[in-house]
Write a protein that holds these residues in place. Sequence first.
Motif, mmCIF file in Angstrom:
data_model
loop_
_atom_site.group_PDB
_atom_site.id
_atom_site.type_symbol
_atom_site.label_atom_id
_atom_site.label_comp_id
_atom_site.label_asym_id
_atom_site.label_seq_id
_atom_site.Cartn_x
_atom_site.Cartn_y
_atom_site.Cartn_z
ATOM 1 N N ARG A 210 -30.336 54.747 -4.949
ATOM 2 C CA ARG A 210 -29.131 54.373 -5.724
ATOM 3 C C ARG A 210 -28.112 55.506 -5.657
ATOM 4 N NH1 ARG A 210 -33.296 53.250 -9.302
ATOM 5 N NH2 ARG A 210 -34.017 51.194 -8.742
ATOM 6 N N ALA A 216 -21.108 57.428 -8.858
ATOM 7 C CA ALA A 216 -21.220 55.973 -8.711
ATOM 8 C C ALA A 216 -20.001 55.242 -9.262
ATOM 9 C CB ALA A 216 -22.473 55.486 -9.438
ATOM 10 N N LYS A 217 -19.653 54.133 -8.639
ATOM 11 C CA LYS A 217 -18.518 53.319 -9.126
ATOM 12 C C LYS A 217 -18.960 52.465 -10.314
ATOM 13 C CE LYS A 217 -15.250 53.009 -5.397
ATOM 14 N NZ LYS A 217 -15.734 53.913 -4.393
ATOM 15 N N THR A 218 -20.261 52.138 -10.352
ATOM 16 C CA THR A 218 -20.795 51.374 -11.484
ATOM 17 C C THR A 218 -22.003 52.124 -12.043
ATOM 18 O OG1 THR A 218 -20.123 49.309 -10.437
ATOM 19 C CG2 THR A 218 -21.748 49.131 -12.192
ATOM 20 N N VAL A 219 -22.060 52.264 -13.362
ATOM 21 C CA VAL A 219 -23.205 52.918 -14.006
ATOM 22 C C VAL A 219 -23.741 51.977 -15.087
ATOM 23 C CG1 VAL A 219 -23.942 54.842 -15.479
ATOM 24 C CG2 VAL A 219 -22.362 55.273 -13.582
ATOM 25 N N ALA A 239 -29.173 47.194 -11.390
ATOM 26 C CA ALA A 239 -28.417 48.226 -10.670
ATOM 27 C C ALA A 239 -28.452 47.961 -9.161
ATOM 28 C CB ALA A 239 -28.975 49.608 -10.970
ATOM 29 N N LEU A 242 -25.993 45.462 -8.183
ATOM 30 C CA LEU A 242 -24.585 45.867 -8.337
ATOM 31 C C LEU A 242 -24.265 47.173 -7.594
ATOM 32 C CD1 LEU A 242 -24.173 45.222 -12.198
ATOM 33 C CD2 LEU A 242 -23.243 43.841 -10.349
ATOM 34 N N ALA A 244 -25.367 50.051 -8.315
ATOM 35 C CA ALA A 244 -25.005 50.940 -9.427
ATOM 36 C C ALA A 244 -26.020 52.069 -9.590
ATOM 37 C CB ALA A 244 -24.945 50.132 -10.717
ATOM 38 N N PRO A 273 -16.993 56.016 -14.292
ATOM 39 C CA PRO A 273 -16.983 55.040 -13.195
ATOM 40 C C PRO A 273 -15.969 53.914 -13.440
ATOM 41 C CG PRO A 273 -18.819 54.614 -14.657
ATOM 42 C CD PRO A 273 -18.144 55.852 -15.181
ATOM 43 N N TYR A 276 -18.814 50.723 -16.613
ATOM 44 C CA TYR A 276 -19.952 51.337 -17.315
ATOM 45 C C TYR A 276 -20.572 50.260 -18.202
ATOM 46 C CZ TYR A 276 -22.675 54.779 -19.940
ATOM 47 O OH TYR A 276 -23.704 55.512 -20.492
ATOM 48 N N SER A 294 -14.558 55.929 -18.734
ATOM 49 C CA SER A 294 -14.844 54.886 -17.737
ATOM 50 C C SER A 294 -13.733 53.844 -17.778
ATOM 51 C CB SER A 294 -16.182 54.198 -18.061
ATOM 52 O OG SER A 294 -17.204 55.159 -18.170
#
Length: 331
Positions: A210, A216-219, A239, A242, A244, A273, A276, A294
């Motif tokens: 990951r 990361a752009k998504t958390v 995750a 996505l 993430a 990110p 979030y 975020s």
Amino acid sequence: MYSLRRNVARLCQTAGYRLQSTLVIAEHDNKNVALITLNAITAAKKLGGDVSCLVAGSNCANVVNELSKAAGVNKILIADSEALVGFLPECLAPVVLAIHNQFKFTHIVAGASAQSKSLLPRVAAKLDVSPISDIIEVKAPDTFVRSIYAGNALMTLKSKDPVKVITVRGTNFEAASLEGGNTSSEDVAVTDLPVGLSAFIGQELSKSDRPELTAAKTVISGGRGMKSGENFQLLYTLADKLSAAVGASRAAVDAGFVPNDMQVGQTGKIVAPELYIAVGISGAIQHLAGMKDSKTIVAINKDPEAPIFQVADFGLVADLFKAVPEMIEKL
Ligand SMILES: Cc1cc2nc3c(=O)[nH]c(=O)nc-3n(C[C@H](O)[C@H](O)[C@H](O)COP(=O)(O)OP(=O)(O)OC[C@H]3O[C@@H](n4cnc5c(N)ncnc54)[C@H](O)[C@@H]3O)c2cc1C
């Protein structure tokens, strides 16, 4: 060209002026430069004047290569030595000080990270100046903004110190591009390192497919509401769908659900990110301090009064053990 600038800087100094010149301490793993260094370079450029980067490590030629392409860096200083294996602050600090003695920088800058937390206070103490930690804005070469009281207040700080020793909060400065630059480099001598003060024995690095939490752009972060470490598998599955990273609240870390390198917050990692997702997290100020910048915040919590809903752009009042599997199924 660089020596011309140095000579001009010396002339100005003799005449009582000081041109800005900043040393950015590059963080890296001897292979790749860390993202936070690129954020620090952007902050350094806002100070005005020359920006030099110090790459200190062992067999770190690839990092030098990478950084030589960074736009806006005037010089790369290389301290490549077996003695710097493990990046021990006891060894790095004298290297930074020796380079500073040679070039007389006005600013010494690093990204705010575990490494700089152990290095820059040593450097500042030896230079008899106050370290200025975790700045979020550069107002002028001597004036900076940093957050205090777990992000509840902002302080504007003006430093009269002759050398400003600064760490930079990565999420508040765009990463400098690693394209367009063609920077020359120069080796610096690594001598007089302390012997026997500390030794690098080894390290165990967690491996994950990951993305890294701070990049990361998504958390997706889980809290005490996850109830156990096994239940975090739900978040790992989500995750992976996505692309993430997975984080956690301190309560989840303290309960032993997940390791502490996943902690987000005042005493953990600071993330900002695009998206979030806080799952089973109440939203204590110390947690918010690490994620409230975020871009979009989604909260899943069964308690409609949970403070996390005050910062969330989208809130779902639901039992996470129903909501998360439903999300996974729909993706
Ligand atoms: C000096 C200091 C530094 C700190 N640093 C940090 C830090 O860096 N990071 C950090 O996170 N904290 C930090 N803390 C701790 C912080 O104050 C909180 O204790 C912590 O953030 C709480 O974590 P939590 O939200 O997971 O747990 P809780 O506050 O216990 O919240 C759990 C939430 O889960 C919800 N929930 C429970 N079951 C379910 C379910 N089935 N479905 C949906 N929701 C459910 C509950 O409604 C509740 O809102 C620090 C504290 C101090 C004093």
